[in-house]
Design an enzyme around this catalytic site. Structure first.
Site, PDB file in Angstrom:
ATOM      1  N   LYS A 136       0.834  -1.208   0.000  1.00 15.46           N
ATOM      2  CA  LYS A 136       0.000   0.000   0.000  1.00 15.46           C
ATOM      3  C   LYS A 136       0.863   1.250   0.000  1.00 15.46           C
ATOM      4  CE  LYS A 136      -2.169  -0.954   3.883  1.00 15.46           C
ATOM      5  NZ  LYS A 136      -1.487  -2.216   4.281  1.00 15.46           N
ATOM      6  N   ARG A 183      -9.460   1.065   8.559  1.00 18.22           N
ATOM      7  CA  ARG A 183      -9.082  -0.299   8.924  1.00 18.22           C
ATOM      8  C   ARG A 183     -10.184  -1.007   9.690  1.00 18.22           C
ATOM      9  NH1 ARG A 183      -3.133   0.841   8.983  1.00 18.22           N
ATOM     10  NH2 ARG A 183      -2.013  -1.105   9.265  1.00 18.22           N
ATOM     11  N   ARG A 226      11.995  -5.935   5.433  1.00 18.97           N
ATOM     12  CA  ARG A 226      11.724  -4.528   5.123  1.00 18.97           C
ATOM     13  C   ARG A 226      12.595  -3.576   5.935  1.00 18.97           C
ATOM     14  NH1 ARG A 226       5.655  -2.183   5.092  1.00 18.97           N
ATOM     15  NH2 ARG A 226       5.621  -2.496   7.332  1.00 18.97           N
ATOM     16  N   ARG A 259      11.222  -1.470  11.342  1.00 19.95           N
ATOM     17  CA  ARG A 259      10.133  -1.017  12.214  1.00 19.95           C
ATOM     18  C   ARG A 259       9.954  -2.029  13.342  1.00 19.95           C
ATOM     19  NH1 ARG A 259       5.150   0.407   8.255  1.00 19.95           N
ATOM     20  NH2 ARG A 259       4.092  -0.638   9.968  1.00 19.95           N
ATOM     21  N   ARG A 282      -0.442  -8.202  13.633  1.00 21.04           N
ATOM     22  CA  ARG A 282      -0.988  -7.284  12.613  1.00 21.04           C
ATOM     23  C   ARG A 282      -1.789  -8.052  11.573  1.00 21.04           C
ATOM     24  NH1 ARG A 282       4.254  -4.910  10.662  1.00 21.04           N
ATOM     25  NH2 ARG A 282       3.058  -3.554   9.277  1.00 21.04           N
TER      26      ARG A 282
HETATM   27  P1  AMP Z   1       0.874   0.891   8.951  1.00 25.70           P
HETATM   28  O1  AMP Z   1       2.058   1.744   8.725  1.00 25.70           O
HETATM   29  O2  AMP Z   1      -0.297   1.289   8.111  1.00 25.70           O
HETATM   30  O3  AMP Z   1       1.184  -0.585   8.856  1.00 25.70           O
HETATM   31  O4  AMP Z   1       0.412   1.159  10.458  1.00 25.70           O
HETATM   32  C1  AMP Z   1       1.275   0.854  11.546  1.00 25.70           C
HETATM   33  C2  AMP Z   1       0.477   0.798  12.824  1.00 25.70           C
HETATM   34  O5  AMP Z   1      -0.133   2.067  13.081  1.00 25.70           O
HETATM   35  C3  AMP Z   1      -0.676  -0.196  12.836  1.00 25.70           C
HETATM   36  O6  AMP Z   1      -0.271  -1.517  13.138  1.00 25.70           O
HETATM   37  C4  AMP Z   1      -1.555   0.413  13.918  1.00 25.70           C
HETATM   38  O7  AMP Z   1      -1.031   0.182  15.200  1.00 25.70           O
HETATM   39  C5  AMP Z   1      -1.427   1.903  13.640  1.00 25.70           C
HETATM   40  N1  AMP Z   1      -2.427   2.349  12.644  1.00 25.70           N
HETATM   41  C6  AMP Z   1      -2.190   2.897  11.424  1.00 25.70           C
HETATM   42  N2  AMP Z   1      -3.336   3.189  10.777  1.00 25.70           N
HETATM   43  C7  AMP Z   1      -4.332   2.810  11.616  1.00 25.70           C
HETATM   44  C8  AMP Z   1      -5.746   2.820  11.522  1.00 25.70           C
HETATM   45  N3  AMP Z   1      -6.378   3.287  10.438  1.00 25.70           N
HETATM   46  N4  AMP Z   1      -6.462   2.345  12.568  1.00 25.70           N
HETATM   47  C9  AMP Z   1      -5.855   1.895  13.684  1.00 25.70           C
HETATM   48  N5  AMP Z   1      -4.531   1.827  13.840  1.00 25.70           N
HETATM   49  C10 AMP Z   1      -3.756   2.283  12.815  1.00 25.70           C
END
Ligand code: AMP
Length: 224
Positions: free
Chosen positions: A14, A89, A128, A161, A172
């Site tokens: 994404k 999400r 990554r 990360r 996740r």
């Molecule tokens: P990402 O970079 O999109 O994988 O997001 C990393 C982390 O940020 C996720 O595992 C959640 O802990 C938090 N996060 C990001 N976007 C959301 C969302 N829309 N709703 C809830 N938690 C989020």
């Protein structure tokens, strides 16, 4: 104007695809994950709230991320469109987004659902490397930076990360299955959902996305 959402599990691509489309179409990429990671790095009140949840791979509360998106949609650069990456999400986030857009007389044009098998996701996430400054993503084997360990764009030291560690990855993926995967059913009746095969090089996947966008009513966003 093009309003896009990227759906797909962690590691589906994404962020990579949103970044490419954002520069191609000149519209902002909004990654709630990037905003939250910056807040954690800055140790702001938002970051303090999100840190432990993020590191263990859990979602942060809906009202927190809804607020981030509402603020971003109010910015002038979002008037030309947006690419949402990592939001919504949950169904509650999707309905909140509908309200935010309705208030502004806007709607979603496409929901791009990137499909990638679990074993590929785990391989992508475990190799990554991310730039803490600009969110650029690399992979140790398939997309290494030009200089080992350093971001091609700004030279910053790349990091793994904390939530790309195996246990957080498992969490996740299960959060995705439980809370996010069902969003395809939410968008399907609106005929905005486009499912894209996310396996392959970033260029291959981008080509598939470009074909999916070709039926846009305006003939697709202008190419640069
Ligand atoms: P990402 O970079 O999109 O994988 O997001 C990393 C982390 O940020 C996720 O595992 C959640 O802990 C938090 N996060 C990001 N976007 C959301 C969302 N829309 N709703 C809830 N938690 C989020």
């Amino acid at each position: 104007m093009l309003n896009l959402i990227f759906l797909g599990p962690p590691g589906a691509g994404k962020g990579t695809q949103a970044q490419r489309l954002a520069s191609r179409f000149g519209i902002p990429q909004l990654s709630t994950g990037d905003v939250l990671r910056r807040a954690v790095a800055e140790k702001s009140a938002l970051g303090m709230k999100a840190k432990a949840l993020m590191e263990s791979g859990k979602l942060v509360p809906d009202e927190v991320v809804n607020g981030i998106v509402d603020e971003a949609l109010a910015r002038p650069e979002a008037l030309r469109g947006f690419l949402l990456d990592g939001f919504p999400r949950t169904v509650a986030q999707a309905t909140a987004l509908d309200e935010m857009l309705a208030r502004r007389g806007r709607r979603i044009d496409y929901v791009l659902n990137l499909e990638v098998p679990a074993e590929v996701l785990v391989d992508r996430l475990s190799g990554r490397l991310s730039c803490p400054n600009d969110g650029s993503v690399y992979h140790l084997r398939t997309n290494p930076p030009k200089r080992p360990g350093l971001c091609d764009k700004d030279g910053a030291k790349l990091v793994q990360r904390p939530d790309d560690q195996p246990e957080a990855v498992r969490r996740r993926l299960s959060e995705y299955q439980e809370k996010t995967a069902l969003l395809t059913g939410y968008y399907k009746p609106r005929k905005v959902l486009r499912t894209i095969d996310g396996v392959g090089t970033p260029e291959e996947v981008e080509g598939r996305i470009a074909s999916a966008l070709r039926d846009h009513p305006t003939g697709g966003p202008a190419q640069p």
